[in-house]
Write an enzyme that holds these catalytic residues in place. Structure first.
Site, short mmCIF file in Angstrom:
data_model
loop_
_atom_site.label_atom_id
_atom_site.label_comp_id
_atom_site.label_asym_id
_atom_site.label_seq_id
_atom_site.Cartn_x
_atom_site.Cartn_y
_atom_site.Cartn_z
N LYS A 274 9.48 1.99 3.86
CA LYS A 274 10.56 2.21 4.85
C LYS A 274 11.28 0.89 5.18
O LYS A 274 12.50 0.82 5.13
CB LYS A 274 10.00 2.83 6.15
CG LYS A 274 9.27 4.14 5.96
CD LYS A 274 8.81 4.74 7.26
CE LYS A 274 7.77 3.91 8.00
NZ LYS A 274 6.42 3.96 7.39
N ARG B 49 8.05 9.10 15.26
CA ARG B 49 6.72 9.24 14.68
C ARG B 49 5.92 10.37 15.33
O ARG B 49 4.78 10.60 14.94
CB ARG B 49 5.95 7.93 14.88
CG ARG B 49 5.91 7.03 13.62
CD ARG B 49 5.16 5.77 14.01
NE ARG B 49 4.58 5.06 12.92
CZ ARG B 49 5.14 4.00 12.33
NH1 ARG B 49 6.32 3.59 12.68
NH2 ARG B 49 4.49 3.37 11.37
N ARG C 105 0.13 -6.75 1.19
CA ARG C 105 1.04 -7.36 2.16
C ARG C 105 0.25 -8.18 3.18
O ARG C 105 0.69 -9.24 3.60
CB ARG C 105 1.86 -6.28 2.89
CG ARG C 105 2.80 -6.87 3.93
CD ARG C 105 3.75 -5.85 4.51
NE ARG C 105 3.07 -4.84 5.31
CZ ARG C 105 3.68 -3.79 5.87
NH1 ARG C 105 4.97 -3.60 5.67
NH2 ARG C 105 3.00 -2.92 6.58
N ARG D 85 -0.49 -9.87 8.90
CA ARG D 85 -0.44 -8.80 9.91
C ARG D 85 -1.84 -8.23 10.15
O ARG D 85 -2.49 -7.78 9.20
CB ARG D 85 0.49 -7.68 9.43
CG ARG D 85 1.86 -7.71 10.08
CD ARG D 85 2.76 -6.66 9.51
NE ARG D 85 2.36 -5.30 9.88
CZ ARG D 85 3.14 -4.25 9.69
NH1 ARG D 85 4.32 -4.38 9.14
NH2 ARG D 85 2.71 -3.05 10.04
N ARG E 58 -4.54 4.26 10.39
CA ARG E 58 -3.07 4.43 10.45
C ARG E 58 -2.64 5.65 9.64
O ARG E 58 -1.76 6.41 10.07
CB ARG E 58 -2.38 3.16 9.92
CG ARG E 58 -2.51 1.99 10.86
CD ARG E 58 -2.21 0.68 10.17
NE ARG E 58 -0.82 0.56 9.77
CZ ARG E 58 -0.38 -0.41 8.95
NH1 ARG E 58 -1.22 -1.30 8.46
NH2 ARG E 58 0.88 -0.47 8.66
P1 B4P Z 1 6.86 -1.04 3.78
O1 B4P Z 1 6.51 0.27 3.17
O2 B4P Z 1 8.27 -1.45 3.74
O3 B4P Z 1 6.21 -0.92 5.22
P2 B4P Z 1 6.60 0.17 6.32
O4 B4P Z 1 6.33 1.55 5.80
O5 B4P Z 1 7.97 -0.11 6.80
O6 B4P Z 1 5.67 -0.28 7.48
P3 B4P Z 1 4.57 0.36 8.41
O7 B4P Z 1 4.72 1.84 8.51
O8 B4P Z 1 3.29 -0.20 7.95
O9 B4P Z 1 4.76 -0.34 9.78
P4 B4P Z 1 5.58 -0.18 11.12
O10 B4P Z 1 6.08 -1.53 11.33
O11 B4P Z 1 6.58 0.93 11.12
O12 B4P Z 1 6.06 -2.14 3.05
C1 B4P Z 1 4.72 -2.07 2.62
C2 B4P Z 1 4.47 -2.98 1.43
O13 B4P Z 1 4.75 -2.24 0.26
C3 B4P Z 1 5.35 -4.21 1.37
O14 B4P Z 1 4.55 -5.32 1.06
C4 B4P Z 1 6.34 -3.93 0.25
O15 B4P Z 1 6.71 -5.09 -0.48
C5 B4P Z 1 5.56 -2.98 -0.63
N1 B4P Z 1 6.42 -2.04 -1.34
C6 B4P Z 1 7.50 -1.37 -0.83
N2 B4P Z 1 8.05 -0.56 -1.77
C7 B4P Z 1 7.28 -0.73 -2.91
C8 B4P Z 1 7.34 -0.15 -4.23
N3 B4P Z 1 8.27 0.73 -4.59
N4 B4P Z 1 6.39 -0.52 -5.12
C9 B4P Z 1 5.44 -1.43 -4.80
N5 B4P Z 1 5.34 -2.02 -3.56
C10 B4P Z 1 6.25 -1.66 -2.63
O16 B4P Z 1 4.45 0.22 12.21
C11 B4P Z 1 3.37 -0.62 12.56
C12 B4P Z 1 2.66 -0.09 13.81
O17 B4P Z 1 3.57 -0.12 14.95
C13 B4P Z 1 2.19 1.37 13.79
O18 B4P Z 1 0.90 1.51 13.19
C14 B4P Z 1 2.17 1.72 15.32
O19 B4P Z 1 1.02 1.23 15.95
C15 B4P Z 1 3.36 0.97 15.87
N6 B4P Z 1 4.59 1.80 15.91
C16 B4P Z 1 5.74 1.55 15.21
N7 B4P Z 1 6.65 2.50 15.45
C17 B4P Z 1 6.08 3.38 16.34
C18 B4P Z 1 6.52 4.60 16.95
N8 B4P Z 1 7.74 5.10 16.70
N9 B4P Z 1 5.67 5.25 17.78
C19 B4P Z 1 4.46 4.76 18.04
N10 B4P Z 1 3.97 3.63 17.49
C20 B4P Z 1 4.77 2.93 16.64
#
Ligand code: B4P
Length: 191
Positions: free
Chosen positions: A14, A89, A128, A134, A146
């Protein structure tokens, strides 16, 4: 106005894809994860409370993240549109977002849901974690928590948008550029 929800489990891509989409479509990026990490970095009371939950892989309370999103939408009233990354979420968050956007006559255009299997998610997050430090990416049991939170509370949000005819599934395993093209095609088909 384009309002896109980018959806998927933790590590689905995302954040990665949002960075590319905001440039292509000139949208404002609203990532609740990034906003919360900003609060933690500044040591605000909200950040200190959120950190306790995030470090365990637990969702932050709905009223906290809904308030943050409301403020950001109001502060960007002239935006061409938004990418909502990691929000909503829960069903309560999805309902609150609909109320906010419908009140402004700028409803959600579509939800793009990135599909990635659990094994690949764990692999990406642990990888990551090595570079980013993190806390929630360091430990396999927290990552499992998670993913469990996602399955229990977040996955049903896809049904909420499916019922509105707005859900589009996108294969999230493969080259970042190929996934980006599939996302762009889906947006352009609905713009
Ligand atoms: P991303 O995949 O970009 O990570 P994300 O889904 O955006 O992040 P996440 O869901 O973990 O965290 P968030 O900050 O929203 O990247 C992951 C890795 O994969 C990277 O290293 C990237 O390089 C790699 N990658 C990406 N695409 C790839 C591909 N095609 N092939 C190979 N590798 C690839 O949330 C963190 C915490 O915040 C939650 O657990 C919760 O506690 C809180 N939170 C956030 N929003 C909330 C909400 N709305 N409500 C309640 N709590 C919330």
């Amino acid at each position: 106005m384009l309002n896109i929800v980018l959806f998927g489990p933790p590590g689905a891509g995302k954040g990665t894809q949002s960075e590319k989409l905001i440039q292509k479509f000139s949208l404002v990026h609203l990532s609740t994860g990034d906003i919360l990490r900003g609060e933690i970095a500044q040591g605000t009371p909200l950040g200190l409370e959120a950190k306790k939950l995030m470090d365990q892989g637990i969702l932050v309370p709905d009223e906290v993240v809904i308030g943050m999103i409301k403020n950001r939408i109001e502060a960007n009233a002239a935006a061409a549109g938004f990418i909502f990354d990691g929000f909503p979420r829960t069903i309560a968050q999805a309902e609150a977002l609909d109320t906010l956007l419908n009140g402004r006559n700028t409803p959600i255009t579509c939800m793009l849901s990135l599909k990635v299997d659990d094994e690949e998610l764990s692999r990406r997050l642990l990888e990551r974690g090595k570079a980013s430090g993190r806390p929630d990416d360091q430990d396999e049991s927290i990552i499992r928590r998670r993913i469990q939170e996602y399955n229990n509370k977040t996955a049903p949000v896809a049904g909420f948008y499916h019922n509105q005819g707005k859900l589009v599934d996108i294969e999230g395993v493969g080259a970042i550029e190929a996934i980006f093209e599939a996302l762009c095609d889906a947006i352009e088909a609905r713009a």
